[in-house]
Write a protein that holds these residues in place. Structure first.
Motif, PDB file in Angstrom:
ATOM      1  N   GLU A 260       0.828  -1.208   0.000  1.00 51.30           N
ATOM      2  CA  GLU A 260       0.000   0.000   0.000  1.00 51.30           C
ATOM      3  C   GLU A 260       0.859   1.254   0.000  1.00 51.30           C
ATOM      4  O   GLU A 260       0.547   2.231  -0.694  1.00 51.30           O
ATOM      5  CB  GLU A 260      -0.949   0.018   1.194  1.00 51.30           C
ATOM      6  N   VAL A 261       1.934   1.223   0.779  1.00 49.12           N
ATOM      7  CA  VAL A 261       2.821   2.389   0.814  1.00 49.12           C
ATOM      8  C   VAL A 261       3.405   2.638  -0.572  1.00 49.12           C
ATOM      9  O   VAL A 261       3.453   3.780  -1.054  1.00 49.12           O
ATOM     10  CB  VAL A 261       3.934   2.185   1.858  1.00 49.12           C
ATOM     11  N   LEU A 262       3.837   1.589  -1.232  1.00 52.13           N
ATOM     12  CA  LEU A 262       4.391   1.722  -2.576  1.00 52.13           C
ATOM     13  C   LEU A 262       3.343   2.286  -3.536  1.00 52.13           C
ATOM     14  O   LEU A 262       3.632   3.185  -4.337  1.00 52.13           O
ATOM     15  CB  LEU A 262       4.880   0.354  -3.056  1.00 52.13           C
ATOM     16  N   ASP A 263       2.119   1.784  -3.448  1.00 52.75           N
ATOM     17  CA  ASP A 263       1.041   2.301  -4.299  1.00 52.75           C
ATOM     18  C   ASP A 263       0.777   3.781  -4.034  1.00 52.75           C
ATOM     19  O   ASP A 263       0.502   4.559  -4.960  1.00 52.75           O
ATOM     20  CB  ASP A 263      -0.253   1.503  -4.069  1.00 52.75           C
ATOM     21  N   ARG A 264       0.862   4.178  -2.768  1.00 57.06           N
ATOM     22  CA  ARG A 264       0.623   5.586  -2.439  1.00 57.06           C
ATOM     23  C   ARG A 264       1.727   6.487  -3.005  1.00 57.06           C
ATOM     24  O   ARG A 264       1.450   7.583  -3.492  1.00 57.06           O
ATOM     25  CB  ARG A 264       0.522   5.765  -0.924  1.00 57.06           C
ATOM     26  N   VAL A 265       2.968   6.027  -2.941  1.00 54.92           N
ATOM     27  CA  VAL A 265       4.058   6.809  -3.522  1.00 54.92           C
ATOM     28  C   VAL A 265       3.856   6.940  -5.023  1.00 54.92           C
ATOM     29  O   VAL A 265       4.023   8.026  -5.604  1.00 54.92           O
ATOM     30  CB  VAL A 265       5.430   6.177  -3.205  1.00 54.92           C
ATOM     31  N   ARG A 266       3.465   5.854  -5.668  1.00 53.44           N
ATOM     32  CA  ARG A 266       3.181   5.912  -7.111  1.00 53.44           C
ATOM     33  C   ARG A 266       2.064   6.922  -7.392  1.00 53.44           C
ATOM     34  O   ARG A 266       2.155   7.728  -8.324  1.00 53.44           O
ATOM     35  CB  ARG A 266       2.760   4.529  -7.616  1.00 53.44           C
ATOM     36  N   GLY A 267       1.015   6.884  -6.585  1.00 53.59           N
ATOM     37  CA  GLY A 267      -0.111   7.789  -6.787  1.00 53.59           C
ATOM     38  C   GLY A 267       0.268   9.239  -6.598  1.00 53.59           C
ATOM     39  O   GLY A 267      -0.151  10.115  -7.375  1.00 53.59           O
ATOM     40  N   LEU A 268       1.080   9.523  -5.584  1.00 55.67           N
ATOM     41  CA  LEU A 268       1.511  10.901  -5.336  1.00 55.67           C
ATOM     42  C   LEU A 268       2.421  11.399  -6.451  1.00 55.67           C
ATOM     43  O   LEU A 268       2.399  12.584  -6.802  1.00 55.67           O
ATOM     44  CB  LEU A 268       2.202  10.999  -3.972  1.00 55.67           C
ATOM     45  N   ARG A 269       3.199  10.492  -7.018  1.00 56.39           N
ATOM     46  CA  ARG A 269       4.028  10.897  -8.150  1.00 56.39           C
ATOM     47  C   ARG A 269       3.148  11.184  -9.372  1.00 56.39           C
ATOM     48  O   ARG A 269       3.363  12.167 -10.090  1.00 56.39           O
ATOM     49  CB  ARG A 269       5.056   9.815  -8.483  1.00 56.39           C
ATOM     50  N   GLU A 270       2.174  10.339  -9.621  1.00 52.28           N
ATOM     51  CA  GLU A 270       1.280  10.545 -10.767  1.00 52.28           C
ATOM     52  C   GLU A 270       0.505  11.859 -10.645  1.00 52.28           C
ATOM     53  O   GLU A 270       0.230  12.525 -11.647  1.00 52.28           O
ATOM     54  CB  GLU A 270       0.316   9.360 -10.890  1.00 52.28           C
ATOM     55  N   ARG A 271       0.176  12.257  -9.418  1.00 47.73           N
ATOM     56  CA  ARG A 271      -0.540  13.506  -9.184  1.00 47.73           C
ATOM     57  C   ARG A 271       0.379  14.720  -9.260  1.00 47.73           C
ATOM     58  O   ARG A 271      -0.089  15.865  -9.237  1.00 47.73           O
ATOM     59  CB  ARG A 271      -1.218  13.485  -7.813  1.00 47.73           C
ATOM     60  N   GLY A 272       1.689  14.474  -9.327  1.00 46.11           N
ATOM     61  CA  GLY A 272       2.638  15.571  -9.425  1.00 46.11           C
ATOM     62  C   GLY A 272       3.136  16.095  -8.100  1.00 46.11           C
ATOM     63  O   GLY A 272       3.956  17.018  -8.068  1.00 46.11           O
TER      64      GLY A 272
END
Length: 353
Positions: free
Chosen positions: A52-64
């Motif tokens: 989940e932490v990895l997914d959240r980092v990916r999501g925050l990167r995608e959001r800029g």
């Protein structure tokens, strides 16, 4: 609703911890997200695991919110870097910018509200290559170049909390730690072949996977333990400043910045530089040479970042009144002409570009 309010609208405690607490100090171990998940779970009480932490980092990167995940390099320690400026006529401004930005060794270029109106950074594998580029820019543009290499680093760190309502960087902090670091213009990183390969592999960030270091090790054909040891060594030597999630300050609302240049008496420079560098709201503080023959009398540079232009101005007023009672000029950034990371292939080169 303001930009910074918008981006924070759906940030929860886990996201906030990732954004504010893991801009540096990311674990250097085979499965780093497992430790991060344990630490965040202990702090927030949230039931999160490594996936989940990895997914959240990916999501925050995608959001800029994150520019990237990986290492922040310290170019002056590895190669030869300088801040430079030109006075470009308005009718040739874009033409001059195109020439300067065409060099891969130019990793930042900003328009600033000043007679010297175009400010850029050249980072190369050697002083000779760096200076050759500056001479070529002069010849191609017809513009005199003001070269201002860093001589002393008092404080340089764009790591600061952003999940807050701070009007300027680190408004909520009381102090930062500083130390004067002399910078050689002839610096060489003396990198091993493994370290050079490693820097090339991670220049655009680490893979966002459960095993980022192992992925890099596989890419460069090196044992994982050797890669982990090399990363630790580069951190200890200062070649890598930090490892973590690199925040996009514009997306998080820090859209105002001002470079202030000061004419500080030479015999007071270190004392003043260290004192000012320790002020939380000063994000950058360093010594660069005067260039009296070019009419440049300033030797101390400071940067202040903020969400509000008025708050940045107020902190500069405070600096001038309480800490640096000397002649100064305020060079506001009015446009970003180029902004990329330093290219490691230029830093690990032997200068024979």
């Amino acid at each position: 609703m303001s930009l910074d309010a918008d981006w924070r609208a759906d940030i929860d405690a886990v996201d906030a911890a990732l954004i504010d607490e893991y801009q540096s100090g990311f674990p250097v171990e085979p499965r780093p997200f497992e430790r991060v998940a344990r630490e965040i779970a202990a702090e927030t009480g949230a039931g999160v695991d490594a996936d989940e932490v990895l997914d959240r980092v990916r999501g925050l990167r995608e959001r800029g919110v994150f520019r990237r995940f990986g290492a922040v390099l310290n170019p002056p320690v590895i190669g030869s870097s300088t801040l430079a400026a030109v006075r470009a006529r308005e009718d040739r401004f874009d033409e001059v910018a195109e020439v300067i930005n065409g060099y891969r060794q130019v990793n930042h270029n900003y328009r600033r509200d000043h007679e010297w109106n175009q400010w850029f950074v050249v980072t190369a594998g050697s002083r000779e290559t760096r200076d050759a580029i500056l001479s070529e820019i002069e010849e191609r543009t017809g513009c005199e170049v003001l070269a201002l290499p860093m001589l002393t680093d008092y404080y340089i760190d764009l790591e600061f909390p952003v999940v807050n309502g701070d009007r300027f960087a680190r408004e909520s902090l009381e102090e930062t730690t500083v130390s004067a670091t002399r910078i050689s213009e002839d610096a060489r990183g003396d990198l091993s072949a493994l370290e050079a390969d490693l820097l090339l592999a991670i220049q655009d960030g680490f893979p966002l996977s459960a095993t980022p270091y192992a992925d890099v090790a596989s890419e460069i054909g090196a044992p994982l333990d050797d890669v982990l040891a090399a990363v630790e060594r580069l951190l200890a030597d200062g070649c890598i400043k930090r490892i973590g999630c690199v925040v996009n300050h514009v997306v998080t609302g820090f859209t105002n910045n001002c470079m202030v240049v000061w004419d500080v008496p030479d015999d007071e420079l270190d004392e003043r530089g260290e004192a000012v560098g320790s002020l939380p709201y000063v994000t950058l503080c360093y010594h660069r040479p005067r260039r009296t023959d070019q009419g440049w009398e300033y030797n101390l540079f400071t940067m202040i970042h903020g969400r509000e232009a008025g708050a940045v101005d107020a902190k500069i007023d405070e600096l001038a009144a309480e800490h640096l009672p000397f002649d100064h000029e305020r060079l506001y950034s009015t446009a970003t002409l180029k902004q990329t990371g330093a290219r490691y292939e230029d830093l690990v080169a032997d200068g024979d570009d």
